[in-house]
Design an enzyme around this catalytic site. Structure first.
Site, PDB file in Angstrom:
ATOM      1  N   GLU A  17       0.857  -1.108   0.361  1.00 16.73           N
ATOM      2  CA  GLU A  17       0.194   0.633  -0.163  1.00 16.73           C
ATOM      3  C   GLU A  17       0.516   0.960   0.005  1.00 16.73           C
ATOM      4  O   GLU A  17      -0.128   2.307  -0.334  1.00 16.73           O
ATOM      5  CB  GLU A  17      -1.141  -0.012   1.052  1.00 16.73           C
ATOM      6  CG  GLU A  17      -1.109  -0.659   3.174  1.00 16.73           C
ATOM      7  CD  GLU A  17      -1.555   0.049   3.870  1.00 16.73           C
ATOM      8  OE1 GLU A  17      -1.400  -0.300   4.366  1.00 16.73           O
ATOM      9  OE2 GLU A  17      -3.097   0.523   3.558  1.00 16.73           O
ATOM     10  N   LYS A  48      -8.181   6.231   4.531  1.00 15.84           N
ATOM     11  CA  LYS A  48      -7.748   5.559   5.171  1.00 15.84           C
ATOM     12  C   LYS A  48      -9.405   5.223   5.546  1.00 15.84           C
ATOM     13  O   LYS A  48      -9.299   4.340   6.109  1.00 15.84           O
ATOM     14  CB  LYS A  48      -7.890   7.255   6.130  1.00 15.84           C
ATOM     15  CG  LYS A  48      -7.769   7.362   7.652  1.00 15.84           C
ATOM     16  CD  LYS A  48      -5.985   6.349   7.944  1.00 15.84           C
ATOM     17  CE  LYS A  48      -6.140   5.455   9.659  1.00 15.84           C
ATOM     18  NZ  LYS A  48      -5.259   4.669   9.686  1.00 15.84           N
TER      19      LYS A  48
HETATM   20  C1  F6R Z   1      -4.306  -0.693   6.075  1.00 18.32           C
HETATM   21  C2  F6R Z   1      -4.657  -0.024   5.937  1.00 18.32           C
HETATM   22  C3  F6R Z   1      -6.756  -0.576   5.704  1.00 18.32           C
HETATM   23  C4  F6R Z   1      -7.605  -0.878   7.080  1.00 18.32           C
HETATM   24  C5  F6R Z   1      -8.942  -0.927   6.721  1.00 18.32           C
HETATM   25  C6  F6R Z   1      -9.874  -0.749   7.376  1.00 18.32           C
HETATM   26  O1  F6R Z   1      -3.025  -0.291   6.755  1.00 18.32           O
HETATM   27  O2  F6R Z   1      -5.567   1.377   6.723  1.00 18.32           O
HETATM   28  O3  F6R Z   1      -6.488  -1.367   4.924  1.00 18.32           O
HETATM   29  O4  F6R Z   1      -6.945  -1.906   7.852  1.00 18.32           O
HETATM   30  O5  F6R Z   1      -9.413   0.057   5.441  1.00 18.32           O
HETATM   31  O6  F6R Z   1     -10.671   0.871   8.514  1.00 18.32           O
HETATM   32  P1  F6R Z   1     -10.608   0.725   9.515  1.00 18.32           P
HETATM   33  O7  F6R Z   1     -10.072  -0.405  10.420  1.00 18.32           O
HETATM   34  O8  F6R Z   1     -10.903   1.588   9.492  1.00 18.32           O
HETATM   35  O9  F6R Z   1     -12.262  -0.453   9.484  1.00 18.32           O
END
Ligand code: F6R
Length: 622
Positions: free
Chosen positions: A485, A617
Site C-alpha cells: 500500500e 483512510k
Molecule cells: C491498511 C489499512 C486498511 C484498513 C481498512 C479497515 O493499512 O489501514 O486496510 O485497515 O481499510 O479500516 P478500519 O480499521 O477503519 O475499519
C-alpha cells in the site's frame, strides 16, 4: 474517504476551513474546494483538482472571506477527479451550496426528473443532485426554512450521505445531516463546526456532539439544535474528547506514519491499562460460555488482526473461530445465530462493509462485540458492546499503531475467555507476557537504523514475498499489505508450506523473500522453506524471536542485517532477531519491524507515504 468541514462563527471562515481540510487529508482525496457565504449575498466557490496547495494557490490569487463556509476533500466515485466535479456543489441559481460524503444510489432518477423541469447539471457527480434538488424544493415550498428543505431532500435520497448545506436565504445557518457516513459537531468559543472527524476541529475545540443516523444539526454561530427527520427536537450530549491537538500533528517527524510507529510503546501500555480501566466493565461482563462459535469480520489490516486473533483464540480457548472479510460476510448469508459471538474490528468504526456486516450479524441474532479506535463511531455505537483501543487519532492512511492496539485488545480478551473456559491455568503469566510488550517494542524502535539500512537496498525490488507458518503467516499477511500500500511494490504473503503448491515458480535469482520465524514449534519447518527459496536464488530477510542475530541485544545490527553481509557465508540470508516473547504475542513485535521495513522502502522511493495513491483512510462507501 471525502472529508467535510463547515464553520459558522465570529472569525473569517476561510483559513479555518483550509486548516480543517489539511487535518482531513489523511482520509484520502483527489480534489478539494470551499464555498463561502460572501458579502454579495451569494456563494463564492473555489474548487480545484489535486492537493490542497493547488486550492490554496487559487485562494491566494483571488481571496474570499466570510463568517460561514463549507469545505470538502473529494475522493472520486462518480465522475473523474476534476475542478467541476469537486465539491462544494451549488444549485443553478447559486442559492444552495452542499458538500457530500457518500454515494447517492438513485441520483440518475432524481437528475432525470429535475432535467425534465428544465434544470441543467454541470458535473458528472451524484452529489450535484443534492444541491439542485434542495434549490428546487426551496423554490417550490416557499414557506420552508433550510432545515425543512434538508429533511425533504434527505427523504428522497437513497444510499449514504453526510451533508453540510448552506442557503443564501439564511446566511447565519449551517445544516448537517448524516446517514451511514460520519459527522461530528464541534462547539467552540468563537463558532460552531461540522466535520467528518474530530482532528479537523481539535485546534478550536475538544467538545463535540456525535451526530446519529438521520439526525439533523442546525448550527448558528453560538448555538446548535438537533432534530429528527420529523423535525422533533432531540437532546444530545456534548462530549469531551481526550485526544490532544499534538496527537493530530506530526511532532517533528517527516511523516505521520513514522510518528505513529514510534508512538507504539506508549499506545500498547495505554491499551493494556484500559483492561483495568475503561474496558474493564465490558471485559468483566462477557460470558464466553454462552457462545459455540466466534466469527471475526473486518477489512484490510483489521482483517489481518482478525487472522492473528483466530490463531490465538483457537489455541488458548479451544473454540472454533472463523475469519471473514466484511465485504464477503455481508453477502454470504452467514451462518450465525444467538450462540455466535461476532467480533468486528475497525480503527475508524466507519468502514461501510464492516458496518453492513455488523448489521447483518445483528439481524440474525448474533451478539456483536466491536474493537474500535474512534469513540462515537457507528460501529462503536451500534455493536452490542465495544472495547476501545487507546491508539489516539491515526492520521497516516496505512494503519500501524491502531493495528498494534487491536492485537493487544485481542490478546487480553482471549486470555480472559480462556481462563473463563478453564482452558488455561497460566492467566497471570500470559498477562505478564502481554505487559512486557511495550518495553520490547521500545527495544526494537531503538534500533531502527538496521531496518532502514536493509530497506534501502530493497527499493528496486519488483516483487517481495512474505512467508510464515501459523501465527507468523497471519502477520506475513499484514507485512505484505503494508508494503504494497505505501511502496507500490507488488508483494504476496504465503503460508510457508503452501509455496511448493505454486508460488515457488516465481522465485528467481535475487527475489526477496521475507520469512517470519517467531513460532518455535515450526522453526524447523520455516527454515526448510527458507532453504527451498535460497536454493532457487532468493535472498531472504529472516525476522523473528527464534533466530539469532538479535540486533536489539547483541549490538551488531550492521553485520546482522546488511544484505551483502548476511549470516550465511554467501550473504543470502540476513537476520533481524526479535526479543523473546510468548509466540502467540509475537505478531506485535514482528509487526513493528514490518511496518518500519515498508516505511523505509517507501521513503527511499520518495513516495507520499501518509497519503498513498488511490487509498482512503476511512472507506465509508462500498
Ligand atoms: C491498511 C489499512 C486498511 C484498513 C481498512 C479497515 O493499512 O489501514 O486496510 O485497515 O481499510 O479500516 P478500519 O480499521 O477503519 O475499519
Amino acid at each position: 474517504m471525502c472529508g467535510i468541514i463547515g464553520y459558522v462563527g465570529e472569525e473569517n471562515a476561510v483559513p479555518i476551513i483550509i486548516d480543517g481540510l489539511k487535518k482531513l487529508e489523511y482520509r484520502g482525496y483527489d480534489s478539494a474546494g470551499i464555498a463561502v457565504f460572501g458579502e454579495g449575498g451569494f456563494f463564492d466557490v473555489v474548487k480545484q483538482k489535486g492537493r490542497l496547495p493547488a486550492l490554496e494557490a487559487r485562494l491566494a490569487d483571488a481571496p474570499i472571506e466570510g463568517n460561514m463556509a463549507i469545505g470538502h476533500t473529494r475522493w472520486a466515485t462518480h465522475g473523474e477527479p476534476s475542478d467541476i466535479n469537486s465539491h462544494p456543489h451549488v444549485g443553478s441559481e447559486n442559492k444552495i451550496a452542499v458538500v457530500h460524503n457518500g454515494i447517492i444510489e438513485n441520483y440518475k432518477e432524481i437528475k432525470e426528473r429535475l432535467e425534465q423541469r428544465g434544470i441543467s447539471f454541470v458535473s458528472q457527480t451524484d452529489s450535484e443532485v443534492i444541491a439542485q434538488l434542495a434549490e428546487y424544493y426551496l423554490q417550490k415550498y416557499s414557506g420552508d426554512d433550510l432545515t425543512d428543505t434538508v429533511i425533504r431532500v434527505a427523504s428522497v435520497l437513497e444510499g449514504s450521505f453526510a451533508l453540510a448545506v448552506m442557503s443564501a436565504s439564511e446566511p447565519d445557518t449551517l445544516v448537517a445531516i448524516r446517514k451511514d457516513n460520519p459527522l461530528i459537531i464541534g462547539a467552540s468559543g468563537h463558532g460552531m463546526f461540522i466535520a467528518s472527524d474530530v482532528p479537523a476541529v481539535l485546534r478550536h475545540t475538544n467538545r463535540v456532539y456525535y451526530l446519529g443516523e438521520k439526525e439533523i444539526a442546525v448550527l448558528k454561530k453560538d448555538s446548535v439544535q438537533f432534530f429528527g427527520m420529523d423535525k422533533a427536537p432531540l437532546k444530545k450530549k456534548l462530549e469531551t474528547v481526550s485526544w490532544s491537538l499534538d496527537s493530530a500533528e506530526k511532532g517533528g517527524y517527516e511523516h505521520f506514519m513514522l510518528k505513529e510507529i514510534m508512538e507504539q510503546p506508549a499506545i500498547l501500555r495505554e491499551t493494556i491499562r484500559s483492561a483495568s480501566g475503561s474496558n474493564k466493565d465490558i471485559l468483566d461482563s462477557l460470558d464466553i460460555a454462552r457462545f459455540d462459535k466466534i466469527v471475526i469480520t473486518a477489512c484490510g489490516s483489521a482483517y489481518n488482526a482478525g487472522v492473528v486473533a483466530r490463531y490465538v483464540f483457537e489455541r488458548l480457548c479451544r473454540i472454533s473461530v472463523e475469519v471473514e472479510l466484511a465485504s464477503e460476510f455481508r453477502y454470504k448469508d452467514a451462518i450465525v445465530d444467538e450462540k455466535t459471538l461476532v467480533i468486528l474490528i475497525s480503527q475508524s468504526g466507519e468502514t461501510a462493509d464492516t458496518i453492513a456486516a455488523m448489521r447483518e450479524a445483528k439481524s440474525k441474532g448474533a451478539f456483536t462485540l466491536a474493537i474500535v479506535n474512534v469513540v462515537g463511531s457507528t460501529v462503536s455505537k451500534e455493536a452490542d458492546v465495544c472495547l476501545f483501543t487507546a491508539a489516539g487519532p491515526e492520521i497516516a492512511v496505512a494503519t500501524t499503531k491502531a493495528f498494534s492496539a487491536q492485537l493487544v485488545v485481542i490478546y487480553m480478551l482471549t486470555v480472559r475467555f480462556a481462563a473463563q473456559l478453564g482452558q488455561i491455568s497460566e492467566e497471570a503469566e500470559l498477562f505478564a507476557e502481554i505487559a512486557s510488550l511495550p518495553d520490547k517494542a521500545a527495544e526494537i524502535l531503538a534500533h531502527t537504523d538496521a531496518i532502514a539500512k536493509y530497506a534501502s537496498v530493497c527499493v528496486g525490488c519488483k516483487s517481495i514475498f512474505f512467508i510464515g507458518r501459523n501465527i507468523d503467516y497471519a502477520i506475513a499477511l499484514e507485512g505484505s499489505l503494508k508494503l504494497k500500500e505505501i511502496s507500490y511494490i507488488h508483494s504476496e504473503a504465503y503460508a510457508g508450506g503452501e509455496l511448493k503448491h505454486g508460488t515457488i515458480s516465481l522465485i528467481e535469482d535475487n527475489t526477496l523473500v521475507v520469512a517470519l520465524a517467531s513460532c518455535e514449534r515450526l522453526y524447523g519447518k520455516i527454515m526448510s522453506n527458507v532453504e527451498q527459496v535460497v536454493s532457487r536464488g532468493a535472498k531472504v530477510l529472516l525476522i523473528g524471536s527464534c533466530v539469532g542475530g538479535d540486533f536489539a541485544r547483541d549490538g551488531e545490527p550492521d553485520d546482522a542485517t546488511a544484505p551483502d553481509k548476511g549470516v550465511t557465508p554467501d550473504g543470502k540470508i540476513a537476520v533481524i532477531g526479535l526479543p523473546k516473547i510468548h509466540e502467540l504475542f509475537s505478531p506485535s513485535l514482528s509487526a513493528i519491524v514490518l511496518q518500519l521495513f515498508s516505511y523505509y522502502v517507501a521513503a527511499n522511493r520518495g513516495l507520499d507515504i501518509d497519503k498513498p495513491r488511490n487509498l482512503a483512510k476511512s472507506v465509508t462507501v462500498e
